[in-house]
Scaffold this active site. Structure first.
Site, PDB file in Angstrom:
ATOM      1  N   ASP A 126      -4.859   4.536  -2.405  1.00  0.00           N
ATOM      2  CA  ASP A 126      -4.722   5.319  -3.770  1.00  0.00           C
ATOM      3  C   ASP A 126      -5.729   4.936  -4.757  1.00  0.00           C
ATOM      4  O   ASP A 126      -6.100   5.764  -5.721  1.00  0.00           O
ATOM      5  CB  ASP A 126      -3.503   5.466  -4.151  1.00  0.00           C
ATOM      6  N   ASN A 146      -3.321  -5.715  -4.944  1.00  0.00           N
ATOM      7  CA  ASN A 146      -2.611  -6.402  -5.880  1.00  0.00           C
ATOM      8  C   ASN A 146      -1.269  -6.929  -5.356  1.00  0.00           C
ATOM      9  O   ASN A 146      -0.597  -6.096  -5.069  1.00  0.00           O
ATOM     10  CB  ASN A 146      -2.400  -5.618  -6.921  1.00  0.00           C
ATOM     11  N   CYS A 186       1.592  -1.641   0.116  1.00  0.00           N
ATOM     12  CA  CYS A 186       1.876  -2.712  -0.590  1.00  0.00           C
ATOM     13  C   CYS A 186       3.094  -3.306  -0.532  1.00  0.00           C
ATOM     14  O   CYS A 186       3.596  -3.953   0.763  1.00  0.00           O
ATOM     15  CB  CYS A 186       1.438  -2.763  -2.078  1.00  0.00           C
ATOM     16  N   GLN A 223       5.148  -4.663   3.100  1.00  0.00           N
ATOM     17  CA  GLN A 223       6.083  -5.705   3.483  1.00  0.00           C
ATOM     18  C   GLN A 223       7.428  -5.424   3.782  1.00  0.00           C
ATOM     19  O   GLN A 223       8.007  -6.216   4.812  1.00  0.00           O
ATOM     20  CB  GLN A 223       6.100  -6.879   2.182  1.00  0.00           C
ATOM     21  N   HIS A 252      -4.417  -0.740  -1.407  1.00  0.00           N
ATOM     22  CA  HIS A 252      -3.929   0.636  -2.044  1.00  0.00           C
ATOM     23  C   HIS A 252      -4.909   1.694  -1.706  1.00  0.00           C
ATOM     24  O   HIS A 252      -5.897   1.624  -2.321  1.00  0.00           O
ATOM     25  CB  HIS A 252      -3.788   0.303  -3.563  1.00  0.00           C
ATOM     26  N   GLY A 295       7.119  -8.479  -6.877  1.00  0.00           N
ATOM     27  CA  GLY A 295       8.270  -9.458  -6.350  1.00  0.00           C
ATOM     28  C   GLY A 295       8.329  -9.664  -5.001  1.00  0.00           C
ATOM     29  O   GLY A 295       7.264  -9.406  -4.246  1.00  0.00           O
ATOM     30  N   SER A 308       3.510  -3.500 -10.514  1.00  0.00           N
ATOM     31  CA  SER A 308       3.470  -4.502  -9.556  1.00  0.00           C
ATOM     32  C   SER A 308       3.036  -5.777 -10.477  1.00  0.00           C
ATOM     33  O   SER A 308       3.201  -6.889  -9.835  1.00  0.00           O
ATOM     34  CB  SER A 308       2.205  -4.204  -8.336  1.00  0.00           C
ATOM     35  N   GLY A 359       1.359 -10.768  -4.022  1.00  0.00           N
ATOM     36  CA  GLY A 359       1.312 -12.185  -3.884  1.00  0.00           C
ATOM     37  C   GLY A 359       1.736 -12.684  -2.553  1.00  0.00           C
ATOM     38  O   GLY A 359       2.041 -13.804  -2.492  1.00  0.00           O
ATOM     39  N   GLY A 390       5.215  -2.163  -5.356  1.00  0.00           N
ATOM     40  CA  GLY A 390       6.183  -2.980  -6.453  1.00  0.00           C
ATOM     41  C   GLY A 390       5.932  -4.297  -6.719  1.00  0.00           C
ATOM     42  O   GLY A 390       5.313  -4.760  -5.759  1.00  0.00           O
TER      43      GLY A 390
END
Length: 359
Positions: free
Chosen positions: A333, A288, A246, A250, A331, A221, A45, A290, A219
């Protein structure tokens, strides 16, 4: 060797170089994690990003063979206050400096990371470069201003061919958008038979495999750069149980008519408090990302908001009202981070059990 960290707004920091001897540019971000630097560096990521660690010393327990989240990390560089030249841990195989040299990733130490984190919080993430001081500063800054950040990050990190991770329980298709190994590890703990597929896999091929469920992984972007994946999710939901994490969260939201936006500086760390709305329970989570889901865009007839972030109120979880499908922004995990939310994998298993009972 002396190096510069140059920011897009013209701010620069001078520090000591370590790791690979190479000049790079990328998007500069910061993480507040106190531990887990190996997992952070190897998390896909962070593709294309320069990672600032706000914890003052990084590298004291070295690098080991067990804590990789990917084998070939694609972050651009790391920024630390102090890098530990010696590593002391019974699992350690090498120092961070040796590891970064091996992976061709440059680092810069001796930076006031608190001042840097404040600047990122105030001005938002921006382009930055790490360059040796042998380089002409003005030329390096001009290059940075002219640089264009890539938009095909998932393409750079996703597997190009399907592969299995055999188990004896539920068969789960894992769509790889830049997956962390810890997601596979958690599913394997539940004896799942995993089939990891490229992010470009169409719905038809997924349905032909007749899995018991689908995992949409994390992942890098902008999720809006993956229209094919969004269409794939629309075509499989209602036919297979879905769990998104994550970036997967989205994409799941976009597939159901929501909108996403780029955050000012994102969430990156291990101590983000998340509230489960139904129970009021607070989990501390590893995050994590953006980008986030715009709450005004959620159709309450279609989706239910299940989790919110305590600090800023952003959406952290969604569940479909009509189909067996849910997603979370954090996350569960962990790796690194607290395991408060690991029970979500149990919920995914129960969802697949229920699907088998209906057959």
């Amino acid at each position: 060797m002396k190096r510069w960290l140059i920011l897009e707004d013209g701010t620069y920091f001078e520090g000591e170089g370590f790791g690979a001897h190479t000049n790079v540019f990328g998007e500069i971000v910061f993480t507040t994690a106190m531990t887990g630097y190996q997992e952070t560096i190897t998390d896909q990521s962070y593709n294309g990003q320069i990672i600032t660690f706000t914890y003052p010393m990084i590298g004291n327990y070295g690098i080991n063979r067990d804590d990789y989240e990917s084998i070939a990390p694609t972050c651009k560089g790391i920024v630390v206050k102090e890098q530990a030249r010696l590593a002391s841990n019974w699992r350690s195989q090498m120092t961070v400096d040796e590891f970064l040299k091996q992976k061709n990733i440059p680092g810069i130490a001796g930076i006031d990371t608190r001042a840097l984190a404040r600047k990122i919080r105030q001005k938002g993430t921006m382009k930055a470069s790490i360059v040796d001081q042998e380089t002409d500063f003005n030329h390096a800054y001009d290059q940075l201003k002219a640089a264009v950040l890539p938009t095909n990050q998932v393409e750079q990190v996703s597997t190009t061919k399907p592969y299995p991770s055999p188990g004896v329980g539920h068969t789960v298709v894992v769509i790889d958008f830049g997956l962390k190994h810890s997601i596979m590890r958690e599913l394997s703990k539940h004896n799942c038979n995993l089939m990891v597929l490229p992010y470009t896999t169409p719905a038809k091929e997924i349905l032909e495999l007749a899995p018991d469920g689908v995992m949409l992984t994390n992942g890098p972007g902008d999720p809006k750069s993956l229209p094919e994946a969004i269409q794939m999710i629309r075509e499989i939901q209602g036919k297979l149980p879905i769990f998104g994490i994550c970036l997967g969260h989205q994409l799941f939201s976009l597939a159901n008519g929501c909108d996403t936006y780029k955050m000012r500086f994102g969430h990156r760390g291990l101590n983000h408090p998340v509230k489960e709305i139904a129970t009021g329970k607070i989990d501390f989570t590893s995050q994590n990302h953006g980008f986030a889901v715009n709450p005004q865009s959620v159709d309450p007839e279609k989706l239910m908001i299940t989790h919110v972030e305590i600090n800023d109120g952003t959406i952290e979880g969604l569940r479909h009202r009509h189909y067996p499908a849910f997603s979370v922004q954090f996350h569960p995990d962990a790796a690194p981070g607290p395991h408060d939310a690991a029970h979500l994998f149990d919920e995914f298993i129960e969802m697949m059990d229920a699907g088998k009972d209906r057959e």
